[in-house]
Write an enzyme that holds these catalytic residues in place. Structure first.
Site, PDB file in Angstrom:
ATOM      1  CE  LYS A 236      -1.810  -3.871   3.344  1.00  0.00           C
ATOM      2  NZ  LYS A 236      -2.236  -5.213   2.685  1.00  0.00           N
TER       3      LYS A 236
ATOM      4  CB  SER B 202      -0.952  -0.096   1.306  1.00  0.00           C
ATOM      5  OG  SER B 202      -1.287   1.344   1.478  1.00  0.00           O
TER       6      SER B 202
ATOM      7  CE  LYS C 143     -12.240  -0.840   1.179  1.00  0.00           C
ATOM      8  NZ  LYS C 143     -10.825  -1.009   0.341  1.00  0.00           N
TER       9      LYS C 143
ATOM     10  CE1 TYR D  19      -4.247  -1.738   5.236  1.00  0.00           C
ATOM     11  CE2 TYR D  19      -3.298   0.461   4.497  1.00  0.00           C
ATOM     12  CZ  TYR D  19      -4.091  -0.965   4.220  1.00  0.00           C
ATOM     13  OH  TYR D  19      -4.296  -1.323   3.009  1.00  0.00           O
TER      14      TYR D  19
ATOM     15  CB  VAL E 153      -7.906   0.861  -5.002  1.00  0.00           C
ATOM     16  CG1 VAL E 153      -8.755   0.125  -6.279  1.00  0.00           C
ATOM     17  CG2 VAL E 153      -6.591   0.405  -5.133  1.00  0.00           C
TER      18      VAL E 153
HETATM   19  N1  LIG Z   1      -8.484  -0.217  -1.760  1.00  0.00           N
HETATM   20  C1  LIG Z   1      -7.583   0.408  -1.695  1.00  0.00           C
HETATM   21  O1  LIG Z   1      -7.495   1.454  -2.112  1.00  0.00           O
HETATM   22  C2  LIG Z   1      -6.283  -0.168  -1.156  1.00  0.00           C
HETATM   23  C3  LIG Z   1      -5.202   0.752  -0.862  1.00  0.00           C
HETATM   24  C4  LIG Z   1      -3.806   0.099  -0.781  1.00  0.00           C
HETATM   25  C5  LIG Z   1      -3.910  -1.159  -0.553  1.00  0.00           C
HETATM   26  N2  LIG Z   1      -4.868  -2.138  -0.486  1.00  0.00           N
HETATM   27  C6  LIG Z   1      -4.619  -3.349  -0.218  1.00  0.00           C
HETATM   28  O2  LIG Z   1      -5.490  -4.321  -1.138  1.00  0.00           O
HETATM   29  C7  LIG Z   1      -5.831  -5.414  -0.508  1.00  0.00           C
HETATM   30  C8  LIG Z   1      -7.451  -5.547  -0.924  1.00  0.00           C
HETATM   31  O3  LIG Z   1      -8.141  -4.509  -0.385  1.00  0.00           O
HETATM   32  P1  LIG Z   1      -9.561  -4.091  -0.763  1.00  0.00           P
HETATM   33  O4  LIG Z   1      -9.731  -2.492  -1.081  1.00  0.00           O
HETATM   34  O5  LIG Z   1     -10.252  -5.057  -1.934  1.00  0.00           O
HETATM   35  O6  LIG Z   1     -10.184  -4.474   0.676  1.00  0.00           O
HETATM   36  P2  LIG Z   1     -11.502  -5.069   0.828  1.00  0.00           P
HETATM   37  O7  LIG Z   1     -11.660  -5.031   2.318  1.00  0.00           O
HETATM   38  O8  LIG Z   1     -12.607  -4.915  -0.019  1.00  0.00           O
HETATM   39  O9  LIG Z   1     -10.907  -6.742   0.802  1.00  0.00           O
HETATM   40  C9  LIG Z   1     -10.291  -7.591   1.840  1.00  0.00           C
HETATM   41  C10 LIG Z   1     -11.066  -8.916   1.936  1.00  0.00           C
HETATM   42  O10 LIG Z   1     -10.065  -9.601   2.686  1.00  0.00           O
HETATM   43  C11 LIG Z   1     -10.972 -10.370   3.420  1.00  0.00           C
HETATM   44  N3  LIG Z   1     -10.461 -10.912   4.823  1.00  0.00           N
HETATM   45  C12 LIG Z   1     -10.138  -9.996   5.816  1.00  0.00           C
HETATM   46  N4  LIG Z   1      -9.544 -10.696   6.781  1.00  0.00           N
HETATM   47  C13 LIG Z   1      -9.583 -12.158   6.174  1.00  0.00           C
HETATM   48  C14 LIG Z   1      -9.158 -13.165   6.851  1.00  0.00           C
HETATM   49  N5  LIG Z   1      -8.488 -13.245   8.056  1.00  0.00           N
HETATM   50  N6  LIG Z   1      -9.091 -14.384   6.122  1.00  0.00           N
HETATM   51  C15 LIG Z   1      -9.690 -14.455   4.921  1.00  0.00           C
HETATM   52  N7  LIG Z   1     -10.224 -13.256   4.282  1.00  0.00           N
HETATM   53  C16 LIG Z   1     -10.039 -12.179   4.951  1.00  0.00           C
HETATM   54  C17 LIG Z   1     -12.370  -9.656   3.610  1.00  0.00           C
HETATM   55  O11 LIG Z   1     -13.588 -10.325   3.957  1.00  0.00           O
HETATM   56  C18 LIG Z   1     -12.245  -8.708   2.068  1.00  0.00           C
HETATM   57  O12 LIG Z   1     -13.237  -9.508   1.461  1.00  0.00           O
HETATM   58  C19 LIG Z   1      -5.665  -5.342   0.879  1.00  0.00           C
HETATM   59  O13 LIG Z   1      -4.446  -6.097   1.256  1.00  0.00           O
HETATM   60  C20 LIG Z   1      -5.369  -3.843   1.228  1.00  0.00           C
HETATM   61  O14 LIG Z   1      -4.667  -3.485   2.203  1.00  0.00           O
HETATM   62  C21 LIG Z   1      -6.084  -1.520  -0.816  1.00  0.00           C
END
Ligand SMILES: NC(=O)c1ccc[n+]([C@@H]2O[C@H](COP(=O)([O-])OP(=O)(O)OC[C@H]3O[C@@H](n4cnc5c(N)ncnc54)[C@H](O)[C@@H]3O)[C@@H](O)[C@H]2O)c1
Length: 310
Positions: free
Chosen positions: A139, A112, A174, A135, A166
């Protein structure tokens, strides 16, 4: 080809699983703690409901071509460090051990822009990490774990993608952690003036989820390990986002400004995309205008139909 996607019911995981199924067999894993099954309504592969901290990963993934690891606690306001680290860091280390046990030599994981904290812009992968919350710290720890793993297992390609801000279809679950673009859209769809911090000139490197999927696909051709920014390199201010939303939604709602109560607030994010472009060959296809237009047409197809009839 065969793939495992963790966090597959979430924003990025679901979009990725739906795209990957065009290229082969996909196992989608999620514990549904945050993500929703309905994000995978068009998914034809196997769904496994499991927690990455304890999952009995399937042995039949022996010929797995790649693991895409998106599962994480993604709410940046969570302050329980033990919980954050057990899900984001320890479970990732566990996944690396699993990958090794089945001989899956490509692991792509979500890092991230939070690793940069309030650092200087544009943010470059070689900058010193300066996470501003646990958080972001988690990462950084994931990246360290990946580096240590590759050092011990040089035949593996372990790639960290530092996603910026994103947005896109599949983020309704969310809630307050959804993108600002979606939150502003909701306010404006309800006819309200969009509320932003004074004076709306803070900026973000907003990246459309379709481009994030594109970046993940690029890793399949990349043989080495590394960490890469996934942004557009061209940030947009919140004022600009509202302007574009107004245009896409055919509205004219002026922003309502209010004081920012957060001391740790990231005033700006902007990715330096030179390394991703040169090494991964990743070039984003959606600037903020094109991305928002596409997103609004998905959120509210009526706007799109009205527009195309003109
Ligand atoms: N969306 C953003 O802007 C953004 C930015 C930087 C990094 N990220 C990273 O990208 C990845 C995906 O993010 P996202 O936006 O799709 O988030 P999201 O919260 O929509 O998806 C994360 C998913 O992980 C699942 N999850 C959480 N804990 C779990 C566990 N213990 N076992 C199994 N599943 C589990 C949740 O149910 C969820 O479906 C994450 O690692 C996040 O840190 C996202």
């Amino acid at each position: 080809m065969k793939f495992l996607v963790t966090g597959a019911a979430g924003l990025i995981g679901s979009n990725l699983a739906l795209e990957l199924q065009k290229h082969g067999k996909v196992i989608a894993l999620d514990d549904l703690s945050a993500g929703k099954r309905q994000n995978l309504a068009r998914f034809r592969g196997d769904f496994m409901r499991a927690d990455i901290r304890t999952a009995n990963y399937p042995k039949f993934l022996k010929e797995c071509d790649a693991i895409f690891h998106e599962a994480a606690i993604t709410d940046t306001t969570v302050t329980d460090k033990h919980l954050m680290f057990s899900v984001n860091v320890d479970a990732f280390k566990r996944l690396l051990i699993y990958a090794k046990s089945i001989g899956c030599r490509k692991i792509v994981y979500a890092s991230s822009a939070a690793t940069y904290g309030k650092g200087k812009v544009p943010m470059k992968e070689t900058d010193r990490p300066a996470p501003a919350n646990i958080y972001g710290e988690s990462k950084v720890r994931m990246e360290q774990a990946a580096k240590a793993f590759v050092k011990e297992n040089p035949g593996f390609s372990v790639i960290g993608l530092r996603y910026f801000n994103v947005y896109g279809p599949g983020e309704t679950h969310k809630k307050k952690a959804a993108s600002m673009i979606y939150q502003l859209y909701l306010q404006m769809a309800a006819g309200k003036h969009p509320r932003i911090f004074k004076w709306g000139e803070q900026y973000r490197d907003f990246i459309y989820v379709k481009d994030v999927v594109g970046a993940n696909l690029k890793t399949l051709k990349y043989k080495n390990s590394g960490i890469f920014n996934v942004g557009t390199g061209v940030p947009g201010t919140f004022n600009r986002v509202i302007e574009v939303l107004n245009k896409a939604m055919r509205k004219d709602l002026r922003p309502e400004y209010f004081d920012n109560p957060y001391g740790f607030y990231q005033e700006r994010t902007q990715a330096d995309m030179s390394s991703s472009r040169a090494e991964l060959k990743f070039v984003p296809q959606y600037n903020v205008e094109k991305g928002i237009r596409d997103y609004v047409s998905i959120l509210n197809p009526k706007i799109c139909i009205r527009k195309s009839r003109k």
